[in-house]
Design a protein around this motif. Structure first.
Motif, short mmCIF file in Angstrom:
data_model
loop_
_atom_site.label_atom_id
_atom_site.label_comp_id
_atom_site.label_asym_id
_atom_site.label_seq_id
_atom_site.Cartn_x
_atom_site.Cartn_y
_atom_site.Cartn_z
N CYS A 135 1.16 1.53 11.82
CA CYS A 135 2.23 1.54 10.84
C CYS A 135 3.35 2.48 11.27
O CYS A 135 3.11 3.49 11.91
N CYS A 153 3.81 6.13 1.53
CA CYS A 153 4.04 4.71 1.25
C CYS A 153 3.18 4.34 0.05
O CYS A 153 1.95 4.43 0.12
N GLY A 157 -1.48 7.87 7.39
CA GLY A 157 -0.96 6.58 7.84
C GLY A 157 -1.71 6.05 9.04
O GLY A 157 -2.12 6.82 9.92
N SER A 160 -3.23 4.16 -2.31
CA SER A 160 -3.76 2.86 -2.67
C SER A 160 -3.99 2.81 -4.18
O SER A 160 -5.02 3.29 -4.67
N ARG A 214 7.60 -0.67 -0.34
CA ARG A 214 7.91 -1.83 0.52
C ARG A 214 7.68 -3.13 -0.27
O ARG A 214 6.74 -3.21 -1.06
N SER A 266 3.54 1.37 -1.80
CA SER A 266 3.30 -0.07 -1.98
C SER A 266 2.52 -0.56 -0.76
O SER A 266 3.02 -1.30 0.07
N TYR A 267 1.32 -0.12 -0.69
CA TYR A 267 0.50 -0.32 0.49
C TYR A 267 -0.74 -1.07 0.05
O TYR A 267 -1.20 -0.89 -1.06
N ASP A 268 -1.28 -1.90 0.88
CA ASP A 268 -2.42 -2.75 0.51
C ASP A 268 -2.07 -3.64 -0.68
O ASP A 268 -2.95 -4.12 -1.40
N TYR A 283 -0.40 7.11 2.97
CA TYR A 283 -0.21 5.99 2.04
C TYR A 283 -1.17 6.13 0.88
O TYR A 283 -2.24 6.76 1.00
#
Ligand code: SF4
Length: 354
Positions: free
Chosen positions: A86, A146, A82, A98, A181, A148-150, A96
């Protein structure tokens, strides 16, 4: 879910597909499923997504207006530690993943505009390779990821089904917690219920749907194409009623004229409609962005108030002045604390100070 969002905007009139996808049955099938949604699109075979995505002299802002879609296979790393700016929400092993690049939504302040050379959207079809990398991490320690990143995975769930796949994967690995997210509003959680219920035999809590809530002023001025506040609240209510784990994110807080009034009336709506004692936790943070990204965004968006605001630069991170940051965040935390115990409210700066 979310199909209306996809079809209403004029995105994806051009779809680029990596050649090698066509040679692998599993990925070819996944690509065909996505292409079915865009029968009118011009499909162009390419060698590698970077040939399109990394081209020189692209204008992110203009390109995002009529986004092309790129279907690709990702190589190299899939999962990253991370970033400093963030929130880790108290989790030590914070990463996270991608699985897409860029977003169907178009928040004016989004760091992606400063990070990527292109406004086009890339979907990586080899999700299972990402799972393999996560498994490697899980052998060493628990993982908070995470996913739902980028991007905003919920915005394109009808195209990819990736949220469902992540839930299935997470339910099979008790040491994994994921956060999804979103700023989507047009979501029907009944579609996710079968896989969520079947998978989360330990009572849930390991798949966290994190809704970013913003005042109407911020949504209408800066969070283009996202769900309205009303629709996000409706989605949160439905998720809670169906037993999903929900986090509310008041992050990034965006300074606007009369911000107390704007954020205050948002909170009135939130408190009157959402059962706050059923919300898992809350996060609060104000806008912050690395110098490098903001500089690029300022070049491309000379008329954007949120991008051109005279932020303070501290060791390469732009943010509001300490006084304003404190004023806005403390005010919001104290209002939230009227309804939720403070130990369930994460403020980004508290965590940063450790
Ligand atoms: S929803 Fe998130 S990822 Fe998408 S444009 Fe907005 S800030 Fe960026």
């Amino acid at each position: 879910m979310q199909s209306e969002t996809v079809f209403r905007n004029k995105a994806f009139s051009h779809i680029y597909v990596e050649d090698r996808i066509l040679n692998i049955e599993q990925y070819r099938g996944r690509a065909e499923e996505i292409l079915k949604h865009f029968p009118e699109a011009e499909v162009v075979a390419i060698d590698h997504y970077k040939d399109v995505f990394n081209r020189h002299k692209q204008n992110y802002v203009m390109q995002h207006e009529s986004q092309a879609l790129i279907l690709a296979l990702k190589q190299g790393n899939f999962v990253y530690p991370g970033a400093e700016v963030c929130q880790n929400m108290g989790n030590k092993h914070f990463y996270y993943a991608s699985c897409m690049m860029n977003c169907l939504f178009d928040c004016e302040y989004c760091y992606l505009k400063g990070m990527y050379p292109s406004g086009n959207m890339v979907i990586f079809l080899n999700l299972e390779d990402i799972f393999t990398e996560v498994l490697g991490l899980l052998e060493k320690h628990p993982v908070y990821l995470c996913v739902s990143y980028d991007t905003d995975l919920m915005a394109v769930e009808s195209l990819t089904g990736y949220v469902k796949k992540w839930i299935e994967f997470t339910s099979a690995h008790p040491e994994l917690i994921i956060e999804i997210r979103t700023k989507a509003g047009n979501v029907d959680f009944r579609n996710l219920l079968p896989v969520y219920k079947d998978g989360m035999t330990d009572g849930g809590g390991r798949v966290i749907f994190a809704f970013t809530l913003s005042p109407e002023y911020v949504v209408s001025h800066y969070e283009h194409r996202t769900g309205s506040l009303e629709n996000r609240i409706r989605a949160v209510k439905q998720a809670l009623e169906l037993g999903f784990t929900v986090r509310l994110c008041f992050d990034p807080m965006i300074y606007c004229p009369d911000w107390r009034k704007e954020y205050g009336s948002m909170l009135e709506r939130v408190f009157s409609e959402i059962q706050m004692d059923r919300v898992y936790d809350l996060s609060v943070g104000s806008f912050r962005l690395s110098e490098e990204y903001l500089k690029a965004m300022r070049r491309n968006m000379p008329d954007s108030a949120v991008v051109q605001y005279p932020y303070q630069n501290d060791h390469g991170v732009y943010h509001y002045s300490e006084k304003l940051t404190d004023e806005m965040e403390k005010w919001l935390v104290s209002r939230l604390a009227e309804k939720v115990p403070v130990d369930r409210i994460f403020r980004w700066q508290d965590q940063d100070r450790g």
